[in-house]
Design an enzyme around this catalytic site. Structure first.
Site, PDB file in Angstrom:
ATOM      1  N   THR A 155       0.870  -1.190   0.000  1.00 10.60           N
ATOM      2  CA  THR A 155       0.000   0.000   0.000  1.00 10.60           C
ATOM      3  C   THR A 155       0.900   1.230   0.000  1.00 10.60           C
ATOM      4  OG1 THR A 155      -0.268  -0.244   2.403  1.00 10.60           O
ATOM      5  CG2 THR A 155      -2.059  -1.058   1.021  1.00 10.60           C
ATOM      6  N   LYS A 181       3.831  -6.999   3.994  1.00 11.68           N
ATOM      7  CA  LYS A 181       3.665  -5.584   3.717  1.00 11.68           C
ATOM      8  C   LYS A 181       3.376  -4.885   5.029  1.00 11.68           C
ATOM      9  CE  LYS A 181       0.373  -3.393   3.331  1.00 11.68           C
ATOM     10  NZ  LYS A 181      -0.381  -2.458   4.256  1.00 11.68           N
ATOM     11  N   THR A 192      -0.728  -2.256  10.407  1.00 11.86           N
ATOM     12  CA  THR A 192      -1.288  -2.778   9.145  1.00 11.86           C
ATOM     13  C   THR A 192      -0.181  -3.583   8.583  1.00 11.86           C
ATOM     14  OG1 THR A 192      -2.741  -1.060   8.776  1.00 11.86           O
ATOM     15  CG2 THR A 192      -1.994  -2.079   6.824  1.00 11.86           C
ATOM     16  N   GLU A 278       6.234   4.779   7.136  1.00 17.79           N
ATOM     17  CA  GLU A 278       5.791   5.885   6.279  1.00 17.79           C
ATOM     18  C   GLU A 278       6.625   7.144   6.508  1.00 17.79           C
ATOM     19  OE1 GLU A 278       1.163   4.530   5.626  1.00 17.79           O
ATOM     20  OE2 GLU A 278       1.618   5.913   7.250  1.00 17.79           O
ATOM     21  N   ASN A 404      -0.384  10.579   5.675  1.00 15.16           N
ATOM     22  CA  ASN A 404      -1.598  10.200   6.386  1.00 15.16           C
ATOM     23  C   ASN A 404      -2.653  11.293   6.430  1.00 15.16           C
ATOM     24  OD1 ASN A 404      -1.330   7.367   7.550  1.00 15.16           O
ATOM     25  ND2 ASN A 404       0.670   8.271   7.944  1.00 15.16           N
ATOM     26  N   SER A 409      -7.431  10.138  -0.322  1.00 13.92           N
ATOM     27  CA  SER A 409      -7.542  10.797  -1.608  1.00 13.92           C
ATOM     28  C   SER A 409      -6.347  10.505  -2.512  1.00 13.92           C
ATOM     29  CB  SER A 409      -7.689  12.305  -1.431  1.00 13.92           C
ATOM     30  OG  SER A 409      -6.629  12.816  -0.647  1.00 13.92           O
TER      31      SER A 409
END
Length: 409
Positions: A155, A181, A192, A278, A404, A409
């Site tokens: 992702t 992942k 996640t 991230e 985040n 979007s």
């Protein structure tokens, strides 16, 4: 570990396993569906999120792992998490398993499913079903097939994460392969994070589950990117027995060898998740040594690695050791702050910051050089015993907020 050989590959490295990945159309451009398939039925083990809010695929997989006689395939989508989707979400898991079972000619209850992505959206089942039908004909056992599958489950990950190792059990070569992942919404207690481990080892279902349950404590459960425990965390371990080794049915020497190899795989993947947090620019490793017991060491290590202020200091290459000692202090673990020694270490060297709870005369310039490396370790010596624990995280950067703030979007 001398008996473990790190080889090239991922989930297709063990005998009898095939995989595939493709772009089905769930996401705008990137590959978004993957499949793993074993030529013969497998023993299956699993560990799942501790979040009370469990996604539909987690509930489905718990049922398959705990109650089905065997597992033979996993179908995975990224882009939509199928979490907080009620009875409809569960029905969609069933439909995914049904279509996969029909296409592969295997029982529906031997199909595991996994989803990752945005919470609250329903799966686009027309796209998903078409994706499954397109995945089955391209299943392959090459290393490239495994890599493509590893890419398809990403992702916000920036790189695919896969590994394979070989060991010898009973005179037979046994292989363990894995892919995972995870980049955000990662926090200890299964995060996640999706991880899929395949092996051709012959091992009983009970021993397979025992190995996995024991190993996640020191691997995936010691990772934190942002303190958020996901709704979808799943680790699945499938063993098809095709290596032909004497079946492991008790905690003997072969079990220990298998557990060591599994630990090698899971530790590697856990560190890759932390490293790819991230927006991260650095892997942040925390070692607590000479603790009273393992629990105390784990609590202290997790407190440091999850401290937002400490993570920000790592990003700024600032040796702000007060934040580390502060995090240890609110962790809930009992220790004597006036006995703690603290160090930073990286490829650029090692430096001591405090001794017995007080600052030593160290060079801020050298400390900054050490903290400017892509992998940084903090070592906290609490001088209470001989136990230790290691946790992994990453620095906290501007990009984490950017990613985040507009994820949907």
């Amino acid at each position: 570990m001398k008996h473990i050989k790190h080889i090239e590959g991922g989930v297709t490295a063990p005998k009898g396993f095939k995989a595939a990945g493709l772009y089905a159309g769930i996401k705008k451009q990137k590959k978004d569906m993957a499949m793993i398939y074993s030529e013969v039925p497998c023993k299956a083990a699993g560990t799942f999120t501790t979040n009370l809010v469990k996604a539909a695929p987690v509930k489905w997989d718990m049922e398959v792992v705990y109650n089905s006689p065997a597992a033979q395939a996993v179908v995975i989508n990224s882009g939509v998490a199928n979490a907080c989707t009620g009875a409809v979400g569960m029905e969609y898991c069933k439909e995914m398993a049904e279509v996969t079972g029909e296409e592969l000619g295997i029982p529906m209850d031997s199909v595991l499913v996994a989803s990752t992505g945005v919470i609250g959206k329903q799966l686009p089942m027309d796209i998903i079903k078409a994706g499954i039908r397109n995945l089955v004909p391209i299943l392959g056992d090459t290393l490239d097939d495994g890599t493509i599958a590893a890419e398809a489950i990403m992702t916000t990950d920036t790189k695919k994460k896969e590994i394979a190792v070989e060991i010898e059990l009973g005179g037979k070569t046994v292989t363990i392969g894995g892919m995972c992942k995870g980049s955000g919404m990662i926090h200890p207690n299964m995060c996640t994070m999706l991880s899929f481990i395949t092996t051709d080892a012959a091992i009983s279902k009970e021993m397979l589950q025992a190995a996995l349950s024991e190993d996640i404590i020191d691997t995936y459960n010691m990772v934190s990117v942002d303190g958020d425990t996901s709704t979808n965390d799943t680790v699945l371990l499938m063993a098809n027995g095709m290596a032909g080794n004497p079946e492991i049915t008790e905690k003997n020497e072969d079990f220990k060898k298998f557990l060591d190899a599994l630990n090698f795989v899971d530790t590697y993947l856990a560190k890759k998740i932390a490293e790819d947090g991230e927006g991260a620019t650095a892997l942040f490793e925390v070692k607590v040594i000479n603790a009273l017991d393992k629990e105390q060491a784990s609590v202290l290590a997790k407190a440091i690695v999850t401290s937002s202020l400490t993570k920000a200091a790592i990003f700024g290459h600032d040796a702000n050791w007060g934040r580390i000692l502060c995090a240890m202090g609110y962790s809930g673990a009992q220790f004597d702050p006036e006995k703690v020694d603290l160090f930073f270490q990286s490829a650029a060297g090692k430096i001591q910051l405090i001794e017995n709870g007080m600052a030593v005369d160290y060079s801020e310039e050298i400390a900054t050089q050490i903290l400017s490396e892509p992998e940084v370790t903090t070592i906290a010596d609490v001088k209470m015993g001989s136990a230790e624990a290691t946790a992994w995280g990453c620095d906290l950067t501007f990009d984490y907020v950017k990613i985040n703030a507009d994820y949907r979007s």
